[in-house]
Motif scaffolding. Structure first.
Motif: not given
Length: 644
Positions: A84-93, A117-124, A126-130
């Motif tokens: 995300d814009s704050s440099e937090n890193i997310y991992a889908g598993t 099970s998460i195969f991909d992550i999108f972050i917008g 304005n804090h939108q997460i898919l």
């Protein structure tokens, strides 16, 4: 790809890096004894790399030169990274939801959607997460505090892509969807092509998808689609560099490159070995023949250094067997093809099991041919493949995985989980009780009565009396999923391939010794022994490996001997074998019927050993010829017949 143009490639054998635009590749050591499948990678501008594997996350702060393993991610099957814009890193598993790291990957914590099970992550912005999942898409508009689920279609959703117009695209199994409002609503595009794996949208809003049969493109936001090359290849990943050149990662075929504006994809696999070797066999002169998942038969005459494609089949080629006269038999096109001239040409035998296939081939010492099929049937030909009879044991049910001759009329057959033995070339069979229930994957037998049976998930069992009594033979094996067992006829040395390691049996300690240094694979497919004493191991997706040194040496011959050439009569090519027990100057010469010298095959100082020489007489006329061996005080001659 990082800011310096270096390319990092995720494979089922670790990570590869190229610093010269994919011209050559180097394998990066991950500081682990486990052989990991790398499915995704994260790169930032400060040489930080995160590699998601099937058993956790690897972290590098020096561009991949060294790696550490954050303990908080251990055991997780990582499928995707984003930030995300704050440099937090997310991992889908896989089955463990979304993880988060707030310290550049040093530590990881559970974030959301546990047990999914998460195969991909999108972050917008304005804090939108898919989150793309097996059943649909999860959406959060408040940074992950709350979530809503969109059951768009009953498919697995795999990959997101964002256009320059802020439209979000996602590919599922057989469909592509687009959202103009960050996932609130979705529209299905007009795509009806092959199974989908990946999606990419460039700055011009052109859409490219990787499918089970190549790359497809759309230049009108998904209204129409056209093939974009790579027909017949399963595309797992698509990327474009800053110069708008394309890279496509495939299943089992390696990496391909398409220059901007070009039409021809170029294989970029120097330093990569991307071929699955299904089966291997080696003839008496050391020539190596392999069948591959590219539907090819290839051979090497220089110990595997270079390769020649001998045959390309319209269907999969599989089992391979070379007989005592170096004739080559290969399962292909619902039957068997044969070459009698070292792979220069092929002819189909009079055998067809359409729509099924030949799964196993065995040829005994009197040249009787046995074919096992995927329907559990065994057929035999005693007249060079002209006619066949069904000799299947009564009551069998399964797949003929393997057969092994044991000299004379003895033959063993593994059909499903049952082992059968015949002492009369398959006229009569008895079922052998090994004492274990499991699928038989490999058999290796000797005339002395020793037989090894390798089971999938049960290990190896051995009998020393033609299968009457059995003993478990698994001491030293770290894995019980047996792929192949091979015995060298001359020395009795025994080798076994399990899932990803090769072993040699030590009779003195009655245990298996691992000999897999340098072998990098998740899955072995085949094993073979060369006359020189090298081992060759065929792998899933990683080509063919050769042992770095000779694993055994055959005893020196005790006497001089000149063997009859084979085949004889012959058409163009024949093989001559001889043995010399003492070092000395040796000649092997061909003469015609008038006693005139035709050709000198050998005139050299040879070490004591057994030799095999192939003679190509394609430039000569039909007739009777003679070959003479002279070494030290020994001389012998034999007659051969050329029929052009």
């Amino acid at each position: 790809m990082n800011e310096y143009g270096q390319i990092f490639l995720c494979t089922d054998g670790g990570i590869y890096r190229s610093i010269n635009s994919s011209s050559t590749w180097e394998h990066l050591e991950l500081n682990t004894t486990r052989f990991n499948t790398i499915g995704t990678i994260y790169i930032n501008s400060s040489q930080l790399l995160l590699a998601g594997s099937d058993f956790g996350i690897f972290r590098s702060t020096d561009n991949g030169n060294s790696w550490s393993i954050p303990g908080s991610s251990s055991g997780k099957d990582i499928r995707a990274f984003t930030k995300d814009s704050s440099e937090n890193i997310y991992a889908g598993t896989y089955r463990d939801g979304i993880l988060i790291s707030q310290d550049f990957g040093k530590t990881w914590n559970n974030f959301a959607l546990s047990n999914i099970s998460i195969f991909d992550i999108f972050i917008g912005s304005n804090h939108q997460i898919l989150a793309a999942t097996r059943d649909g898409i999860y959406r959060s508009m408040d940074g992950g505090a709350t979530w809503e689920f969109s059951n768009i279609a009953n498919m697995t959703f795999k990959d997101f892509a964002l256009s320059s117009e802020e439209d979000i695209y996602v590919c599922a199994d057989y469909a592509i969807f687009m959202s103009p409002d960050y996932g609130k609503s979705w529209n299905q595009l007009n795509y009806f092509g092959p199974y989908l794996e990946d999606i990419y949208v460039n700055d011009d809003n052109e859409i490219f998808v990787g499918t089970a049969s190549g790359v497809f493109s759309s230049y009108d936001k998904g209204l129409t689609w056209n093939q974009f090359g790579m027909e017949g290849k399963l595309i797992l990943s698509l990327k474009q560099d800053s110069l708008e050149n394309f890279f496509a990662g495939t299943l089992g075929k390696g990496l391909f490159y398409l220059e901007k504006g070009g039409t021809d994809w170029v294989e970029e696999n120097i330093g990569l070995s991307a071929t699955t070797i299904r089966h291997i066999d080696i003839n008496s002169t050391g020539d190596i023949f392999v069948t591959t998942d590219a539907k090819k038969i290839s051979f090497s005459i220089d110990n595997g250094e270079t390769w020649i494609d001998s045959y390309i089949s319209p269907t999969q080629v599989d089992a391979i067997k070379i007989d005592a006269h170096d004739n080559i038999y290969i399962s292909a096109e619902s039957g068997v093809i044969r070459s009698t001239n070292s792979g220069n040409s092929w002819n189909r035998l009079n055998f067809d099991v359409s729509p099924y296939f030949v799964s196993s081939i065995e040829i005994n010492s009197d040249m009787t041919i046995f074919l096992g099929t995927s329907t559990g049937q065994i057929y035999r030909s005693t007249n060079d493949g002209v006619t066949w009879i069904n000799i299947t044991p009564i009551g069998t049910n399964g797949f003929v995985n393997t057969m092994a001759g044991a000299g004379g009329d003895k033959i063993y057959a593994g059909i499903g989980s049952f082992l059968y033995y015949s002492q009369d070339n398959g006229n009569n069979w008895i079922e052998l009780d090994v004492g274990v229930n499991g699928t038989i994957r490999s058999l290796a037998a000797q005339p002395s009565g020793t037989i090894y049976a390798g089971f999938w998930g049960k290990g190896i069992f051995r009998s020393k009396n033609d299968g009457n009594n059995w003993e478990e033979c698994n001491e030293g094996l770290e894995d019980d999923a047996v792929i192949s067992i091979q015995i060298d006829d001359g020395t009795g040395n025994t080798f076994a391939a399990v899932t990803k390691s090769v072993y040699q049996y030590n009779e003195e300690s009655r245990s298996w010794i691992k000999i897999s240094d340098g072998l990098r694979t998740l899955f072995l497919r085949s094993l073979a022994i060369s006359p020189e004493g090298y081992l060759f191991a065929g792998t899933q997706n990683y080509g063919l490996y050769r042992s770095s040194k000779i694993v055994f040496r055959k005893p020196l011959p005790a006497t001089y001997f000149l063997n009859q050439n084979y085949p004889n009569p012959f058409n163009s090519i024949t093989t001559i074998e001889f043995s010399i027990p003492q070092t000395g100057f040796t000649t092997l010469t061909i003469f015609n019927a008038l006693g005139q010298k035709v050709e000198t095959l050998i005139a050299d100082h040879l070490e004591a050993d057994s030799y095999s020489i192939r003679w190509n007489a394609s430039g000569l006329t039909s007739g009777i010829y003679f070959y003479r061996l002279q070494s030290n005080n020994f001389t012998d001659s034999k007659k051969l017949v050329l029929v052009q």
